[in-house]
Design a protein around this motif. Structure first.
Motif, PDB file in Angstrom:
ATOM      1  N   GLN A 178       0.826  -1.201   0.000  1.00 19.63           N
ATOM      2  CA  GLN A 178       0.000   0.000   0.000  1.00 19.63           C
ATOM      3  C   GLN A 178       0.865   1.258   0.000  1.00 19.63           C
ATOM      4  OE1 GLN A 178      -1.675   1.199   3.728  1.00 19.63           O
ATOM      5  NE2 GLN A 178      -3.652   1.700   2.804  1.00 19.63           N
ATOM      6  N   GLN A 179       1.935   1.232   0.788  1.00 20.64           N
ATOM      7  CA  GLN A 179       2.821   2.394   0.861  1.00 20.64           C
ATOM      8  C   GLN A 179       3.549   2.628  -0.459  1.00 20.64           C
ATOM      9  OE1 GLN A 179       3.125   4.529   3.831  1.00 20.64           O
ATOM     10  NE2 GLN A 179       1.187   3.417   3.964  1.00 20.64           N
ATOM     11  N   THR A 180       3.832   1.555  -1.187  1.00 20.44           N
ATOM     12  CA  THR A 180       4.429   1.697  -2.519  1.00 20.44           C
ATOM     13  C   THR A 180       3.482   2.449  -3.443  1.00 20.44           C
ATOM     14  OG1 THR A 180       5.700  -0.359  -2.266  1.00 20.44           O
ATOM     15  CG2 THR A 180       5.341   0.442  -4.512  1.00 20.44           C
ATOM     16  N   GLN A 181       2.193   2.105  -3.386  1.00 21.59           N
ATOM     17  CA  GLN A 181       1.187   2.827  -4.174  1.00 21.59           C
ATOM     18  C   GLN A 181       1.119   4.293  -3.758  1.00 21.59           C
ATOM     19  OE1 GLN A 181      -2.736   0.868  -4.518  1.00 21.59           O
ATOM     20  NE2 GLN A 181      -1.799  -0.902  -3.544  1.00 21.59           N
ATOM     21  N   LEU A 182       1.181   4.499  -2.456  1.00 25.86           N
ATOM     22  CA  LEU A 182       1.093   5.853  -1.924  1.00 25.86           C
ATOM     23  C   LEU A 182       2.237   6.724  -2.425  1.00 25.86           C
ATOM     24  CD1 LEU A 182      -0.443   7.724   0.097  1.00 25.86           C
ATOM     25  CD2 LEU A 182       1.162   6.936   1.840  1.00 25.86           C
ATOM     26  N   VAL A 183       3.441   6.197  -2.386  1.00 23.50           N
ATOM     27  CA  VAL A 183       4.605   6.952  -2.856  1.00 23.50           C
ATOM     28  C   VAL A 183       4.443   7.360  -4.315  1.00 23.50           C
ATOM     29  CG1 VAL A 183       7.070   6.797  -3.382  1.00 23.50           C
ATOM     30  CG2 VAL A 183       6.219   5.985  -1.180  1.00 23.50           C
ATOM     31  N   ALA A 184       4.010   6.433  -5.141  1.00 26.61           N
ATOM     32  CA  ALA A 184       3.843   6.716  -6.569  1.00 26.61           C
ATOM     33  C   ALA A 184       2.816   7.825  -6.799  1.00 26.61           C
ATOM     34  CB  ALA A 184       3.429   5.453  -7.305  1.00 26.61           C
TER      35      ALA A 184
END
Length: 383
Positions: A178-184
Motif C-alpha cells: 500500500q505504501q508503494t502505491q502511496l509513494v507513486a
C-alpha cells in the motif's frame, strides 16, 4: 494555512529524524531524541488518562468557543471544528468501551488519536494563536498518545515480544504494498501542489514516512511502530484535503481512500488479539514534556457540556466554502514564517525508539525522521 509546515517538521515521533535542523522546534525535537526522557514523577493508569483527555478536550473547546476569531461559521475555522467533533465523538466511544471492557475502548482511542493529528493540520488553517486552545490541544494529544501506546492491543503485542506470526507478516507485506502505491501517487500530486508550498512540503513529508515504512524489518517492534505511524499518516492525509484545489481533489481522494484497505486488514489483526483488562489498572510513567494536567478547574457538568457541543453541532462545509479555503495558498515566505501557533511540540515523541530497539528505523532514505516508530494512532472514525 499559515505556519502549517511546523506541524510536519515536528512529527519526529520515534524514527522521523529530519537531518537538517532549521527551526528551534525542530532542534528541540531532535534533542529530545538524543537525550533519554526523564520521568516527571507522575504516573497514571488508563482511567486517569481517559479523564485527562476528556478534561483537556473540554478546556480546548471552551477556549475556542469564547474566541470570536474561531467562530465555527467562518469557513477557514470549520475544518478545525469538524476534526474536534471527531475527537469528541471517539473519546465518548472510548469512555463507553472502557466501562464495558469492550473493543470500543481501543477503537475510540485509536480513532480519536488520528482525529487529533487531523486537527493539528486543520488548526493551521484558522491562523489563530489562541494560547489556551493550543496548550489544551497539546495536553489532549499527550493523553491520547499515552493511552494509545500503553493501553492498546498493540502495546500488549509489543510487550509479548517474539517473532511476527504468519498473519502479521502478511499484514506487514500488505501495508508495504500500500505504501508503494502511496509513494507513486504522492510523487504525481506533488507536481500539482507546487503553487501551495505548505501543501507541497506536507505531501513530501508523507512520502518520506511511506519510504521509511518500506525499509522496516520484519520484527514485532517495527510492525507495531508502523501501525502507530499509519494512524498519523491517515490523519494527516485527511487534514490536507482542505488544502487541495478542486481541479485535482479527485486524484487526492484516492490517497485518502487507501485507508479502506488498511483498515480492513488491521481489523482482522485486531480482532485476533486478546487483551487482559487488568493491564488497564497499571500506572505508567508520565515523562517530562508530556503534560496532561489542565490548570483550569472544570466541573463534570462543564466537561460534558463542552463535549456535547462538539458532538452535536454541525460543522459541515458547502462546496463553495471548501473552494474558498483551498484557494488560499502559501508561499515560501509563509512556510518560513513559522510562529508559536502549532499544537505540536518536541514532546510528541511518546513511544520513541519503538522500532530502533529491534534493528528497525534506519537513518537512510525515508528513515531520516519521517518513518515508523511514532507514538500515535487510530483513524478518526470517518463518518
Amino acid at each position: 494555512m499559515r505556519c502549517f509546515v511546523r506541524l510536519l517538521l515536528c512529527l519526529s515521533l520515534a524514527c522521523f529524524a529530519i537531518a537538517p535542523a532549521i527551526t528551534p522546534m525542530r532542534a528541540s525535537a531532535s534533542a529530545a531524541k538524543t537525550a533519554p526522557k526523564k520521568p516527571s514523577g507522575k504516573k497514571a493508569n488508563a482511567k486517569t488518562l481517559l479523564a485527562d483527555a476528556e478534561k483537556s478536550l473540554a478546556a480546548m473547546i471552551k477556549d475556542a468557543r469564547a474566541d470570536k476569531g474561531l467562530d465555527p461559521k467562518t469557513p477557514k475555522n470549520k475544518p478545525f471544528w469538524k476534526s474536534t467533533h471527531l475527537i469528541a465523538k471517539n473519546v465518548k466511544t472510548a469512555r463507553k468501551g472502557f466501562a464495558a471492557k469492550s473493543n470500543d475502548f481501543f477503537k475510540g482511542i485509536a480513532d480519536a488519536r488520528e482525529a487529533e493529528e487531523q486537527m493539528k493540520v486543520d488548526w493551521q488553517l484558522t491562523d489563530s494563536k489562541n494560547k489556551g486552545v493550543i496548550d489544551n490541544g497539546k495536553k489532549l494529544g499527550h493523553s491520547l498518545a499515552l493511552l494509545r501506546t500503553n493501553f492498546s492491543k498493540e502495546a500488549a503485542r509489543k510487550s509479548k515480544g517474539g517473532a511476527l506470526t504468519a498473519q502479521e507478516k502478511e499484514h506487514f507485506s500488505q501495508i508495504k504494498a500500500q505504501q508503494t502505491q502511496l509513494v507513486a501517487k504522492l510523487k504525481k500530486l506533488e507536481k500539482e501542489a507546487k503553487k501551495d508550498k505548505a501543501l507541497e512540503k506536507g505531501l513530501h513529508e508523507i512520502q518520506k514516512q511511506a519510504s521509511h515504512i518500506l525499509k522496516e524489518p520484519d520484527t514485532v517492534n517495527a510492525y507495531i511502530a508502523t501501525l502507530y505511524l499509519l494512524d498519523v499518516q491517515i490523519g494527516l492525509l485527511r487534514g490536507y484535503e482542505y488544502y487541495v484545489d478542486k481541479s485535482w481533489k479527485a486524484d487526492y481522494l484516492v490517497l485518502v481512500n487507501l485507508e479502506t484497505t488498511y483498515e480492513t486488514n488491521y481489523n482482522e489483526w485486531e480482532s485476533s488479539m486478546s487483551y487482559e483488562w487488568s493491564a488497564a489498572d497499571t500506572s505508567v510513567d508520565i515523562y517530562e514534556g508530556e503534560d496532561v494536567d489542565v490548570s483550569e478547574s472544570l466541573t463534570d457538568e462543564e466537561i460534558n457540556s463542552e463535549a456535547d457541543y462538539a458532538n452535536n453541532e454541525s460543522f459541515d462545509m458547502s462546496e463553495a466554502e471548501e473552494d474558498e479555503v483551498a484557494a488560499e495558498e502559501d508561499t515560501d515566505a509563509d512556510v518560513d514564517s513559522d510562529g508559536d501557533d502549532s499544537m505540536d511540540d518536541a514532546s510528541d515523541d511518546e513511544g520513541e525508539d519503538m522500532s530502533d530497539d529491534e534493528g528497525g528505523g534506519t537513518d537512510e532514505g525515508g528513515g531520516d525522521d519521517e518513518g515508523g516508530g511514532d507514538d500515535s494512532g487510530g483513524d478518526d472514525g470517518g463518518e
